[in-house]
Scaffold this active site. Structure first.
Site, PDB file in Angstrom:
ATOM      1  N   HIS A   1       0.895  -1.253   0.136  1.00  0.00           N
ATOM      2  CA  HIS A   1       0.131   0.201  -0.092  1.00  0.00           C
ATOM      3  C   HIS A   1       0.936   1.190  -0.055  1.00  0.00           C
ATOM      4  O   HIS A   1       2.044   1.138   0.259  1.00  0.00           O
ATOM      5  CB  HIS A   1      -0.867   0.123   1.183  1.00  0.00           C
ATOM      6  CG  HIS A   1      -0.417  -0.048   2.490  1.00  0.00           C
ATOM      7  ND1 HIS A   1       0.137  -1.183   3.260  1.00  0.00           N
ATOM      8  CD2 HIS A   1      -0.037   1.255   3.268  1.00  0.00           C
ATOM      9  CE1 HIS A   1       0.578  -0.613   4.175  1.00  0.00           C
ATOM     10  NE2 HIS A   1       0.661   0.501   4.420  1.00  0.00           N
TER      11      HIS A   1
ATOM     12  N   HIS B   1       4.916   6.380   4.313  1.00  0.00           N
ATOM     13  CA  HIS B   1       5.928   5.228   4.157  1.00  0.00           C
ATOM     14  C   HIS B   1       5.258   4.506   2.732  1.00  0.00           C
ATOM     15  O   HIS B   1       4.349   4.676   2.270  1.00  0.00           O
ATOM     16  CB  HIS B   1       6.097   4.297   5.166  1.00  0.00           C
ATOM     17  CG  HIS B   1       4.874   3.386   5.422  1.00  0.00           C
ATOM     18  ND1 HIS B   1       3.754   4.209   6.218  1.00  0.00           N
ATOM     19  CD2 HIS B   1       4.232   2.412   5.119  1.00  0.00           C
ATOM     20  CE1 HIS B   1       2.787   3.374   6.718  1.00  0.00           C
ATOM     21  NE2 HIS B   1       3.274   2.300   5.848  1.00  0.00           N
TER      22      HIS B   1
ATOM     23  N   GLU C   1       8.117  -0.188   4.720  1.00  0.00           N
ATOM     24  CA  GLU C   1       7.415  -1.349   5.553  1.00  0.00           C
ATOM     25  C   GLU C   1       7.069  -2.583   4.917  1.00  0.00           C
ATOM     26  O   GLU C   1       7.124  -2.737   3.579  1.00  0.00           O
ATOM     27  CB  GLU C   1       5.696  -0.970   5.887  1.00  0.00           C
ATOM     28  CG  GLU C   1       5.109  -1.940   6.746  1.00  0.00           C
ATOM     29  CD  GLU C   1       3.692  -1.643   6.813  1.00  0.00           C
ATOM     30  OE1 GLU C   1       3.047  -2.232   7.825  1.00  0.00           O
ATOM     31  OE2 GLU C   1       3.172  -0.556   6.224  1.00  0.00           O
TER      32      GLU C   1
END
Length: 141
Positions: A9, A68, A117
């Site tokens: 994402h 992020h 991430e």
């Protein structure tokens, strides 16, 4: 060597959720999926786009933001990825406390402080968790 499974994402820190919600919906034609007090999720042509409202941080200070890029990894490769990052001296960040239903993540930064991430969950996992636990949120489907 562990392999990335794909893009998980995109998350952007925004100073005004309402203004940004309208921009992504109306200008980029992102399809709203869920909106809470401080966050909104969209389907942006098959990509999971998340907005987190963070009004009190300097917009030019990336280190203070939750903004992020997240990549999908398998649950089975989680420990291998962690060891791989440690082996290469990557700065691993302490992630936020989360429910097991929210799956697992490794947060880390590149040499310039950009956050990344590696996440074992999916958008569907997150939405199911939020539907069950986050009653203040509005779902659009």
């Amino acid at each position: 060597m562990p392999q990335l499974q794909g893009l998980n994402h995109l998350l952007f820190s925004v100073s005004d959720l309402e203004k940004s919600f309208c921009f992504y919906r109306d200008v980029l034609h992102a399809k709203p999926l869920v909106r809470g007090r401080k966050l909104a999720y969209f389907d942006l042509n098959g990509y999971w786009l998340a907005l987190n409202e963070e009004p009190d941080i300097p917009r030019n200070e990336i280190a203070h933001s939750y903004t992020h890029m997240a990549f999908t990894i398998t649950e089975e490769s989680f420990d291998e990825w962690y060891a791989h990052l440690e082996k290469h001296g990557v700065t691993i960040l302490h992630g936020r406390d989360r429910s097991e239903r929210d799956k697992r993540s490794i947060y880390f930064i590149d040499p310039d402080g950009h956050k990344f991430e590696l996440h074992t969950g999916t958008l569907q996992d997150r939405l199911a968790y939020y539907r069950d636990e986050k009653h203040h949120m509005t779902f659009f489907e």
